[in-house]
Write a protein that holds these residues in place. Structure first.
Motif, short mmCIF file in Angstrom:
data_model
loop_
_atom_site.label_atom_id
_atom_site.label_comp_id
_atom_site.label_asym_id
_atom_site.label_seq_id
_atom_site.Cartn_x
_atom_site.Cartn_y
_atom_site.Cartn_z
N SER A 181 0.85 -1.20 0.00
CA SER A 181 0.00 0.00 0.00
C SER A 181 0.88 1.24 0.00
O SER A 181 1.62 1.49 0.97
N GLU A 182 0.79 2.02 -1.11
CA GLU A 182 1.53 3.29 -1.15
C GLU A 182 0.87 4.34 -0.28
O GLU A 182 1.55 5.19 0.30
N THR A 183 -0.47 4.29 -0.20
CA THR A 183 -1.18 5.30 0.60
C THR A 183 -0.84 5.19 2.07
O THR A 183 -0.58 6.19 2.75
N ASN A 184 -0.82 3.96 2.61
CA ASN A 184 -0.51 3.74 4.03
C ASN A 184 0.96 3.48 4.27
O ASN A 184 1.38 3.38 5.44
N MET A 185 1.74 3.32 3.19
CA MET A 185 3.17 3.04 3.29
C MET A 185 3.42 1.81 4.16
O MET A 185 4.17 1.86 5.15
N ASP A 186 2.79 0.69 3.81
CA ASP A 186 3.01 -0.55 4.54
C ASP A 186 2.87 -1.73 3.59
O ASP A 186 2.50 -1.58 2.42
N PHE A 187 3.19 -2.91 4.09
CA PHE A 187 3.06 -4.15 3.34
C PHE A 187 2.53 -5.22 4.26
O PHE A 187 2.63 -5.13 5.49
N THR A 188 1.93 -6.26 3.66
CA THR A 188 1.39 -7.40 4.40
C THR A 188 2.05 -8.67 3.89
O THR A 188 2.06 -8.92 2.68
N MET A 189 2.58 -9.47 4.82
CA MET A 189 3.33 -10.67 4.47
C MET A 189 2.85 -11.84 5.31
O MET A 189 2.60 -11.69 6.52
N THR A 190 2.74 -13.01 4.68
CA THR A 190 2.41 -14.26 5.37
C THR A 190 3.61 -15.19 5.26
O THR A 190 4.13 -15.40 4.16
N PHE A 191 4.04 -15.75 6.40
CA PHE A 191 5.25 -16.58 6.40
C PHE A 191 5.21 -17.58 7.56
O PHE A 191 4.39 -17.46 8.49
N TYR A 192 6.12 -18.55 7.49
CA TYR A 192 6.32 -19.53 8.56
C TYR A 192 7.54 -19.10 9.36
O TYR A 192 8.65 -19.01 8.81
N LEU A 193 7.37 -18.88 10.66
CA LEU A 193 8.45 -18.46 11.54
C LEU A 193 8.83 -19.64 12.44
O LEU A 193 8.00 -20.15 13.20
N ARG A 194 10.08 -20.05 12.36
CA ARG A 194 10.55 -21.20 13.13
C ARG A 194 11.64 -20.76 14.09
O ARG A 194 12.58 -20.06 13.71
N HIS A 195 11.52 -21.23 15.37
CA HIS A 195 12.49 -20.94 16.42
C HIS A 195 13.22 -22.23 16.78
O HIS A 195 12.59 -23.30 16.89
N TYR A 196 14.51 -22.11 17.03
CA TYR A 196 15.32 -23.25 17.46
C TYR A 196 16.08 -22.86 18.72
O TYR A 196 16.80 -21.85 18.72
N TRP A 197 15.94 -23.62 19.79
CA TRP A 197 16.71 -23.41 21.01
C TRP A 197 16.80 -24.72 21.79
O TRP A 197 16.15 -25.71 21.43
N LYS A 198 17.57 -24.71 22.84
CA LYS A 198 17.75 -25.90 23.66
C LYS A 198 17.37 -25.61 25.10
O LYS A 198 17.84 -24.62 25.69
N ASP A 199 16.51 -26.47 25.64
CA ASP A 199 16.07 -26.36 27.03
C ASP A 199 16.21 -27.75 27.66
O ASP A 199 15.42 -28.66 27.40
N GLU A 200 17.27 -27.92 28.49
CA GLU A 200 17.54 -29.23 29.08
C GLU A 200 16.45 -29.68 30.04
O GLU A 200 16.36 -30.87 30.36
N ARG A 201 15.63 -28.78 30.50
CA ARG A 201 14.53 -29.16 31.37
C ARG A 201 13.49 -29.99 30.64
O ARG A 201 12.66 -30.65 31.27
N LEU A 202 13.47 -29.93 29.28
CA LEU A 202 12.51 -30.70 28.49
C LEU A 202 13.11 -31.99 27.94
O LEU A 202 12.45 -32.69 27.17
#
Length: 446
Positions: free
Chosen positions: A77-98
């Protein structure tokens, strides 16, 4: 005797209860459709740990890797100066409690219901206006836990974020937009945010396209953000470059503007005494250019600088306006010439005025020069000759045809001789200057 009866009655009730219980036990054994609920042992031991604290609290920061797969860019949108995006967001971390024991070393996969019971990174989107996690048919959240405590969290998200656009070259522009990811609560001392696979952490669909833009590049980068009250934070960037398709604006804006400018040049070839024709043509082209400018401005944000399309449209409007001013100058100079000739020749006789009116009614031009008067007198003499000939000739139709031919032969010469010198030069000067402007414009912006 009563005591014996009571004892017998109670013994009878006890025997009946034993029989009923045995019958119910047999029925339960025979009913194979009912399954007794079994209690499974919870391998993650969630209740035994405090997941309000991050993994390794008090020690080194938690490394959290990010991987993004862009599904689509929904809108720009040029009028609002924004964009809309759809995506898959993946996080990777380690938690020894699990971590949990597993002989086959297989991971366990959970849905969104376990998210509220464990610690997860608090990633948010900087400069976002709206964002949500898709929830059809269930919330699009996947949690996968490995036996060694490595965790994968995947979300399907749609985000509308700001894009600081520069419209100085619109619609021949290229826009650079970015989506920024950052931890909200944990600074770099508690959480280290990084791209899991480097530049390969950002992937897109193969056939992703937009109606007005061509996606030139997708890239991933990282940096630091400083806040005076909380410190330094790791920040990740999803950068993409958009180049606008010009063909739509050529058809809707540039081509109509060129046609209006060329249409205004038609007035240079119209007789200078045809005031209604030249004035109406000039006003029509001016109003049409104003409509085109208004339509383009309505679909753009109110910026305080000139855009490339503004330069082209306003210069085109200036050419159209000059064509109107040109006729005003021609008309004024023609009036001045008339006054000078009237002073030289004196007043025209009534009979001559009548002849001039008749000639003007026939060919549509008012003849103000001596040459025009001679041509008018010539036409009148030809009319007298034709009248005399009509008396002699039996057919009046043939004389009318001959009279029209004699007058029509002089119309072209009268129009050429009646042109003003400004019109003559304008026919060449206006197209040449406008052509040079187009060469300069397209050479600079393209």
């Amino acid at each position: 005797m009563f005591i014996c009866l009571d004892v017998f009655f109670y013994k009878r009730q006890a025997i009946d209860k034993v029989r009923n219980s045995k019958q119910e036990t047999r029925m339960k054994k025979d009913d194979s459709t009912k399954v007794r609920p079994q209690k499974y042992e919870q391998p993650l031991h969630i209740e035994d740990n405090d997941f309000a604290m991050r993994p390794g609290f008090g020690g080194s920061p938690v490394p959290v890797g990010i991987d993004v797969h862009v599904e689509s860019i929904d809108s720009i949108s040029e009028t609002n100066m924004d964009f809309t995006m759809t995506f898959y967001l993946r996080h990777y971390w380690k938690d020894e409690r699990l971590s949990f024991p597993s002989t086959a070393n297989k991971s366990m996969t959970f849905d969104h219901r376990l998210i509220r019971k464990i610690w997860v990174p608090d990633i948010f989107f900087v400069h976002s206006k709206r964002s949500f996690i898709h929830d059809t048919t269930m919330e699009n959240i996947m949690l996968r836990v490995h036996p060694d405590g490595n965790v994968l969290l995947s979300l399907r998200i749609t985000v509308s974020a700001m894009c600081f656009m520069d419209f100085s070259r619109f619609p021949l522009d290229t826009q650079n937009c970015s989506l920024e990811l950052e931890s909200y609560a944990y600074n770099e001392d508690d959480l280290m945010l990084y791209w899991k696979h480097g530049n390969k952490s950002l992937n897109t669909e193969e056939h992703m396209s937009l109606s007005q833009f061509f996606i030139e590049d997708f890239s991933a980068s990282s940096g630091l953000a400083f806040y005076s009250s909380t410190g330094w934070y790791n920040r990740l960037f999803i950068n993409f470059v958009l180049r606008r398709h010009i063909f739509f604006f050529v058809l809707q804006t540039y081509f109509p503007a060129i046609l209006m400018v060329m249409l205004s040049w038609v007035s240079f070839w119209i007789d200078r005494r045809a005031v209604p024709a030249r004035v109406s043509l000039g006003i029509t082209t001016v109003l049409t250019m104003s409509t085109i400018i208004t339509a383009v401005s309505a679909s753009m944000p109110q910026v305080s600088y000139l855009k490339a399309v503004d330069v082209y449209l306003w210069v085109s409007s200036f050419f159209v306006f000059l064509s109107v001013i040109e006729y005003a100058a021609v008309n004024y100079l023609t009036t001045v010439e008339e006054r000078k000739q009237f002073k030289k020749t004196g007043k025209i006789s009534r009979m001559y005025n009548i002849d001039v009116v008749q000639a003007m009614a026939f060919d549509g031009c008012y003849h103000d020069s001596e040459i025009d008067m001679d041509q008018t007198s010539l036409s009148l003499n030809s009319e007298d000759f034709m009248r005399r000939k009509s008396i002699r000739s039996p057919s009046t139709d043939s004389t009318r045809i001959k009279r029209r031919k004699s007058l029509g032969g002089h119309v072209g010469r009268i129009i050429l001789e009646n042109n003003h010198v400004i019109d003559t030069y304008s026919r060449i000067l206006f197209p040449v200057v406008y052509l040079l402007f187009n060469l300069f414009y397209w050479g600079v912006y393209v």
